[in-house]
Every structure is written in C-alpha cells, then in structure tokens.
Write a protein that holds these residues in place. Sequence first.
Motif, PDB file in Angstrom:
ATOM      1  N   ARG A  74      60.538   7.667  21.148  1.00 36.89           N
ATOM      2  CA  ARG A  74      59.412   8.528  21.517  1.00 36.89           C
ATOM      3  C   ARG A  74      59.823   9.455  22.652  1.00 36.89           C
ATOM      4  NH1 ARG A  74      56.492   3.976  22.735  1.00 36.89           N
ATOM      5  NH2 ARG A  74      55.694   5.041  24.562  1.00 36.89           N
ATOM      6  N   PRO A  75      59.202  10.625  22.744  1.00 36.43           N
ATOM      7  CA  PRO A  75      59.615  11.584  23.770  1.00 36.43           C
ATOM      8  C   PRO A  75      58.983  11.403  25.141  1.00 36.43           C
ATOM      9  CG  PRO A  75      58.041  12.608  22.303  1.00 36.43           C
ATOM     10  CD  PRO A  75      58.305  11.230  21.767  1.00 36.43           C
ATOM     11  N   ASP A  76      58.084  10.435  25.337  1.00 30.15           N
ATOM     12  CA  ASP A  76      57.458  10.328  26.651  1.00 30.15           C
ATOM     13  C   ASP A  76      56.871   8.949  26.897  1.00 30.15           C
ATOM     14  OD1 ASP A  76      55.269  10.301  25.004  1.00 30.15           O
ATOM     15  OD2 ASP A  76      54.382  12.136  25.768  1.00 30.15           O
ATOM     16  N   GLY A  77      56.517   8.725  28.168  1.00 35.80           N
ATOM     17  CA  GLY A  77      55.826   7.510  28.559  1.00 35.80           C
ATOM     18  C   GLY A  77      56.643   6.590  29.436  1.00 35.80           C
ATOM     19  N   LEU A  78      55.954   5.914  30.349  1.00 38.47           N
ATOM     20  CA  LEU A  78      56.601   4.955  31.239  1.00 38.47           C
ATOM     21  C   LEU A  78      57.229   3.805  30.468  1.00 38.47           C
ATOM     22  CD1 LEU A  78      54.181   4.763  34.291  1.00 38.47           C
ATOM     23  CD2 LEU A  78      56.552   5.529  34.286  1.00 38.47           C
ATOM     24  N   GLN A  79      56.625   3.458  29.336  1.00 35.43           N
ATOM     25  CA  GLN A  79      57.170   2.370  28.538  1.00 35.43           C
ATOM     26  C   GLN A  79      58.559   2.746  28.006  1.00 35.43           C
ATOM     27  OE1 GLN A  79      54.708   1.052  25.310  1.00 35.43           O
ATOM     28  NE2 GLN A  79      56.128  -0.557  24.699  1.00 35.43           N
ATOM     29  N   VAL A  80      58.742   4.005  27.613  1.00 34.71           N
ATOM     30  CA  VAL A  80      60.043   4.470  27.139  1.00 34.71           C
ATOM     31  C   VAL A  80      61.076   4.366  28.259  1.00 34.71           C
ATOM     32  CG1 VAL A  80      61.316   6.506  26.340  1.00 34.71           C
ATOM     33  CG2 VAL A  80      59.094   5.975  25.357  1.00 34.71           C
TER      34      VAL A  80
ATOM     35  N   SER B 181      60.775  16.311  28.147  1.00 33.08           N
ATOM     36  CA  SER B 181      59.388  16.015  27.790  1.00 33.08           C
ATOM     37  C   SER B 181      58.723  15.029  28.745  1.00 33.08           C
ATOM     38  CB  SER B 181      59.323  15.466  26.362  1.00 33.08           C
ATOM     39  OG  SER B 181      60.131  14.305  26.248  1.00 33.08           O
ATOM     40  N   PHE B 182      59.504  14.340  29.586  1.00 32.48           N
ATOM     41  CA  PHE B 182      58.916  13.327  30.461  1.00 32.48           C
ATOM     42  C   PHE B 182      59.875  13.033  31.606  1.00 32.48           C
ATOM     43  CE2 PHE B 182      58.340   8.837  31.673  1.00 32.48           C
ATOM     44  CZ  PHE B 182      56.999   8.863  32.013  1.00 32.48           C
ATOM     45  N   CYS B 183      59.316  12.747  32.781  1.00 25.46           N
ATOM     46  CA  CYS B 183      60.111  12.405  33.949  1.00 25.46           C
ATOM     47  C   CYS B 183      59.265  11.516  34.856  1.00 25.46           C
ATOM     48  CB  CYS B 183      60.515  13.685  34.688  1.00 25.46           C
ATOM     49  SG  CYS B 183      61.589  13.387  36.079  1.00 25.46           S
ATOM     50  N   ALA B 184      59.855  10.408  35.342  1.00 25.63           N
ATOM     51  CA  ALA B 184      59.076   9.507  36.200  1.00 25.63           C
ATOM     52  C   ALA B 184      59.997   8.554  36.956  1.00 25.63           C
ATOM     53  CB  ALA B 184      58.090   8.694  35.369  1.00 25.63           C
ATOM     54  N   VAL B 185      59.408   7.924  37.968  1.00 22.33           N
ATOM     55  CA  VAL B 185      60.047   6.839  38.711  1.00 22.33           C
ATOM     56  C   VAL B 185      59.622   5.546  38.037  1.00 22.33           C
ATOM     57  CG1 VAL B 185      60.150   5.651  40.936  1.00 22.33           C
ATOM     58  CG2 VAL B 185      60.031   8.143  40.859  1.00 22.33           C
ATOM     59  N   LEU B 186      60.552   4.612  37.906  1.00 22.81           N
ATOM     60  CA  LEU B 186      60.249   3.320  37.301  1.00 22.81           C
ATOM     61  C   LEU B 186      59.370   2.517  38.262  1.00 22.81           C
ATOM     62  CD1 LEU B 186      60.971   1.697  34.743  1.00 22.81           C
ATOM     63  CD2 LEU B 186      62.876   0.731  36.018  1.00 22.81           C
TER      64      LEU B 186
ATOM     65  N   LYS C 148      63.661   2.764  43.153  1.00 24.79           N
ATOM     66  CA  LYS C 148      64.899   3.513  43.321  1.00 24.79           C
ATOM     67  C   LYS C 148      65.397   4.099  42.003  1.00 24.79           C
ATOM     68  CE  LYS C 148      66.545   0.792  47.219  1.00 24.79           C
ATOM     69  NZ  LYS C 148      67.633  -0.064  47.712  1.00 24.79           N
ATOM     70  N   VAL C 149      64.841   3.638  40.891  1.00 23.80           N
ATOM     71  CA  VAL C 149      65.288   4.059  39.561  1.00 23.80           C
ATOM     72  C   VAL C 149      64.307   5.089  39.002  1.00 23.80           C
ATOM     73  CG1 VAL C 149      65.795   3.268  37.206  1.00 23.80           C
ATOM     74  CG2 VAL C 149      66.406   1.831  39.169  1.00 23.80           C
ATOM     75  N   PHE C 150      64.865   6.163  38.475  1.00 24.61           N
ATOM     76  CA  PHE C 150      64.042   7.193  37.846  1.00 24.61           C
ATOM     77  C   PHE C 150      64.792   7.729  36.628  1.00 24.61           C
ATOM     78  CE2 PHE C 150      66.905   9.475  40.546  1.00 24.61           C
ATOM     79  CZ  PHE C 150      67.152  10.676  39.906  1.00 24.61           C
ATOM     80  N   GLY C 151      64.076   8.469  35.814  1.00 26.25           N
ATOM     81  CA  GLY C 151      64.719   9.029  34.634  1.00 26.25           C
ATOM     82  C   GLY C 151      63.884  10.111  34.009  1.00 26.25           C
ATOM     83  N   PHE C 152      64.484  10.762  33.034  1.00 33.12           N
ATOM     84  CA  PHE C 152      63.760  11.763  32.264  1.00 33.12           C
ATOM     85  C   PHE C 152      64.167  11.663  30.807  1.00 33.12           C
ATOM     86  CE2 PHE C 152      67.576  13.999  33.654  1.00 33.12           C
ATOM     87  CZ  PHE C 152      67.982  14.697  32.520  1.00 33.12           C
TER      88      PHE C 152
ATOM     89  N   GLN D 176      67.478  16.163  16.159  1.00 34.56           N
ATOM     90  CA  GLN D 176      66.079  15.784  16.384  1.00 34.56           C
ATOM     91  C   GLN D 176      65.980  14.373  16.968  1.00 34.56           C
ATOM     92  OE1 GLN D 176      63.406  17.685  16.276  1.00 34.56           O
ATOM     93  NE2 GLN D 176      64.783  19.385  15.802  1.00 34.56           N
ATOM     94  N   VAL D 177      66.760  14.109  18.017  1.00 25.64           N
ATOM     95  CA  VAL D 177      66.714  12.815  18.698  1.00 25.64           C
ATOM     96  C   VAL D 177      66.404  13.056  20.170  1.00 25.64           C
ATOM     97  CG1 VAL D 177      68.321  11.678  17.118  1.00 25.64           C
ATOM     98  CG2 VAL D 177      69.208  12.815  19.135  1.00 25.64           C
ATOM     99  N   HIS D 178      65.827  12.049  20.795  1.00 28.28           N
ATOM    100  CA  HIS D 178      65.514  12.109  22.224  1.00 28.28           C
ATOM    101  C   HIS D 178      66.376  11.082  22.956  1.00 28.28           C
ATOM    102  CE1 HIS D 178      61.929  14.027  20.564  1.00 28.28           C
ATOM    103  NE2 HIS D 178      61.838  14.615  21.736  1.00 28.28           N
ATOM    104  N   HIS D 179      66.802  11.449  24.176  1.00 28.71           N
ATOM    105  CA  HIS D 179      67.573  10.553  25.018  1.00 28.71           C
ATOM    106  C   HIS D 179      66.855  10.392  26.358  1.00 28.71           C
ATOM    107  CE1 HIS D 179      70.887  11.933  22.323  1.00 28.71           C
ATOM    108  NE2 HIS D 179      71.168  10.652  22.384  1.00 28.71           N
TER     109      HIS D 179
END
Length: 174
Positions: free
Chosen positions: A25-31, A85-90, A95-99, A107-110
Amino acid sequence: MSDTSDDDNEISFPVKFLGRVEVVRPDGLQVLSEAAERLKTPQGDMSQNAAKKNKVLLFLSRGGVDVLEKKTKFMLYSCPLSTVSFCAVLPSSPKVFGFVARHPAAQVHHCYVFQSRALSHVLVSGIGEAFRASRKEERVGGGRDLIVEALRHKNKMLQRENAELKDKLANSKQ
C-alpha cells in the motif's frame, strides 16, 4: 548538523539508512511499522552493524528526496516528490522515520526507513514542506526531467566536495 544551499532551497542531513522494503500500500503508519519490522534482525533489534555501515545524507529539495552515501556522495536512491505518498515518524520508536514512494518505472511502492538521533520529526516536516512547495511549483510551471535533475544534483555535490578538498589542500601546504 545540516548543509544548506540558499540558492536552490536544498538541505541535507546525516542519518542512518536502515533499508528499503517493497510495500503493498502507498500510505499509512501500519505500512511504516511493517516495513521497520521486516528490517529487524532475528534477535528483534535493528541491525547496529548494518546501520553503522549505512550512514547516508538525506538530501531534500523541491525536486525530491535523494539518498546519498555519506563518504562517496554516490546517489543510492532518488525519489521525486511527485512519487512520495506518505512520510512519518514511527510512533513506537521516535528515532525511526520513513517515507513511501512509488518507483518511477514500475507500479510498485517502496518504504525507505531511516534513523536519526534527534531530527526525525524535523526531517518528516521538511519532506512535507518540500512536497507542498513542489505541488505549488507544479501548478505554476511544471517539473524537470528526473535524470537531468539527478545529474545536476550529483554535479553540485561533487563541486562542493571538490572545493572543500581544494581548501584543505591549500591549508595543508601552508
């Protein structure tokens, strides 16, 4: 702490790159949480040895987010802001964050996961601000070609490094 260039609104931060994971999926804290979990070692901790080896510069501009090796300035990944499509702090590990970004050719998301001692929230805010500025610029005048932008960026980084090395050489001769 960070390196800025006022003329192009670019900024870079030294962080640890924990890894890149393909996500469904392209977004969400769960991802983000699932990606960080997949990057953990069997013992349940982020690999400290891998993190030490993966010191990078996270380079933010209105054009995108680039990940460069800290020592060589070699570009590992370049993600145009239009693909982010998404960016957040865990939440479980501040200290961990990602996008999350869509691959430009497939057509894949990383999900790109990083660690920073004190800058996680600042970097997430910075990526968000760059994204908003990019959207505003797209409405006004369109974007640049990805390859040309990546080469321009790498050239600028090498020119800066070259100037620093010339200064060090000149100082060492004195």
